[in-house]
Write a protein that holds these residues in place. Structure first.
Motif, short mmCIF file in Angstrom:
data_model
loop_
_atom_site.label_atom_id
_atom_site.label_comp_id
_atom_site.label_asym_id
_atom_site.label_seq_id
_atom_site.Cartn_x
_atom_site.Cartn_y
_atom_site.Cartn_z
N ILE A 32 11.23 -28.09 -17.14
CA ILE A 32 11.75 -29.31 -17.77
C ILE A 32 11.82 -30.45 -16.76
O ILE A 32 11.40 -31.58 -17.04
N GLU A 33 12.31 -30.16 -15.57
CA GLU A 33 12.44 -31.19 -14.54
C GLU A 33 11.07 -31.71 -14.10
O GLU A 33 10.88 -32.92 -13.91
N CYS A 34 10.12 -30.79 -13.94
CA CYS A 34 8.77 -31.20 -13.53
C CYS A 34 8.10 -32.06 -14.60
O CYS A 34 7.43 -33.05 -14.29
N LEU A 35 8.25 -31.66 -15.86
CA LEU A 35 7.67 -32.44 -16.95
C LEU A 35 8.26 -33.83 -16.99
O LEU A 35 7.55 -34.82 -17.21
N TRP A 36 9.55 -33.94 -16.79
CA TRP A 36 10.23 -35.23 -16.84
C TRP A 36 9.86 -36.11 -15.65
O TRP A 36 9.62 -37.31 -15.79
N GLU A 37 9.78 -35.49 -14.48
CA GLU A 37 9.53 -36.26 -13.26
C GLU A 37 8.05 -36.53 -13.01
O GLU A 37 7.70 -37.60 -12.50
N ARG A 38 7.18 -35.56 -13.37
CA ARG A 38 5.78 -35.65 -12.98
C ARG A 38 4.80 -35.69 -14.15
O ARG A 38 3.61 -35.88 -13.94
N GLY A 39 5.30 -35.44 -15.37
CA GLY A 39 4.40 -35.39 -16.51
C GLY A 39 3.68 -34.06 -16.60
O GLY A 39 3.85 -33.18 -15.75
N ILE A 48 6.22 -25.91 -10.22
CA ILE A 48 7.32 -25.30 -10.97
C ILE A 48 7.91 -24.14 -10.17
O ILE A 48 9.14 -24.01 -10.05
N SER A 49 7.05 -23.29 -9.62
CA SER A 49 7.51 -22.13 -8.85
C SER A 49 8.31 -22.57 -7.63
O SER A 49 9.34 -21.97 -7.29
N LEU A 115 14.12 -35.23 -24.32
CA LEU A 115 13.36 -34.44 -25.28
C LEU A 115 12.10 -35.15 -25.75
O LEU A 115 10.99 -34.61 -25.62
N PHE A 116 12.22 -36.35 -26.31
CA PHE A 116 11.05 -37.02 -26.88
C PHE A 116 10.07 -37.44 -25.78
O PHE A 116 8.87 -37.48 -26.00
N GLY A 117 10.59 -37.77 -24.59
CA GLY A 117 9.71 -38.13 -23.49
C GLY A 117 8.82 -36.97 -23.09
O GLY A 117 7.61 -37.11 -22.90
N VAL A 118 9.43 -35.80 -22.98
CA VAL A 118 8.68 -34.59 -22.61
C VAL A 118 7.71 -34.20 -23.72
O VAL A 118 6.55 -33.87 -23.47
#
Length: 221
Positions: A32-39, A48-49, A115-118
């Motif tokens: 979740i954090e990677c998707l939000w920060e890096r797309g 992620i690991s 949520l919607f951003g991800v």
């Protein structure tokens, strides 16, 4: 096997299950954090690991593919949002107009959050990635059912079964607010809020008038 050995086996099993659960949760949180920060492109298994502080192949045991891990993370984020909604739902006012406005503002809070951003990132990736597209179709079906349950908890089944009420609720949550979430990249918070207030001024009377007309407002009194 001694009595001590027999007793130690269940304890080792419980410890192993606890470690497995912690690894799984760490992977979901890191995703979740990677998707939000890096797309989507930046949410690599290596990144992620590293963020989750687990071995590179840990995701294979718990989720299989990268797409499955990402879909599980988005679902976990949606479940977290639903949990927050459940807490706020218990505090919604009983007056139909005030209750509807409070519900709409909560939908806005969900949309302007992560949520919607991800989800927007993943829908864009799904355009050219069939594996991601398949995961998002499954996620979308599950999310739509849960959204419907969310509407029912606020307004009752009779209201949600009415096509017009459902149309305005779903148009607000799944269409208008999703678009507003995307606009965050190019508009100021003040502009976003102005857009939202104008939409709410339009849609709030539509919903409350219809609820009153079909007698569904009695559910929330």
């Amino acid at each position: 096997m001694t009595r001590g050995q027999a007793g130690a086996e269940p304890a080792r099993k419980r410890a192993s299950q606890a470690r497995s659960l912690m690894t799984k949760q760490a992977l979901i949180t890191a995703t979740i954090e990677c998707l939000w920060e890096r797309g989507y492109a930046g949410a690599t298994i290596a990144e992620i690991s590293h963020k989750a502080d687990v071995t590179h192949g840990a995701h294979l045991h718990h989720f299989g593919t990268r797409e499955e891990l990402i879909a599980a993370a988005v679902d976990a984020l949606f479940q977290r949002m639903i949990g927050e909604f459940e807490l706020r739902f218990s505090k919604l006012p009983s007056n139909i107009e005030a209750r509807t406005e409070a519900a709409l503002d909560h939908f806005r809070d969900l949309a302007i959050g992560r949520l919607f951003g991800v989800v927007g990132e993943l829908l864009n990736a799904a355009r050219t990635n069939e594996g991601m597209a398949s995961q998002m179709r499954r996620y979308g079906a599950s999310q739509r059912m849960q959204q419907r349950q969310m509407y029912i908890k606020i307004f009752g089944a009779a209201a949600v079964d009415d096509p017009e009420v459902f149309y305005w609720l779903d148009t607000t949550f799944a269409v208008y607010l999703r678009g507003l979430s995307v606009l965050q990249a190019t508009r100021t918070p003040k502009e976003i809020e102005e857009h939202w207030q104008r939409w709410k001024e339009f849609v709030l009377p539509q919903i409350t008038a219809r609820l009153t007309l079909i007698g569904a407002d009695s559910y929330v009194r």
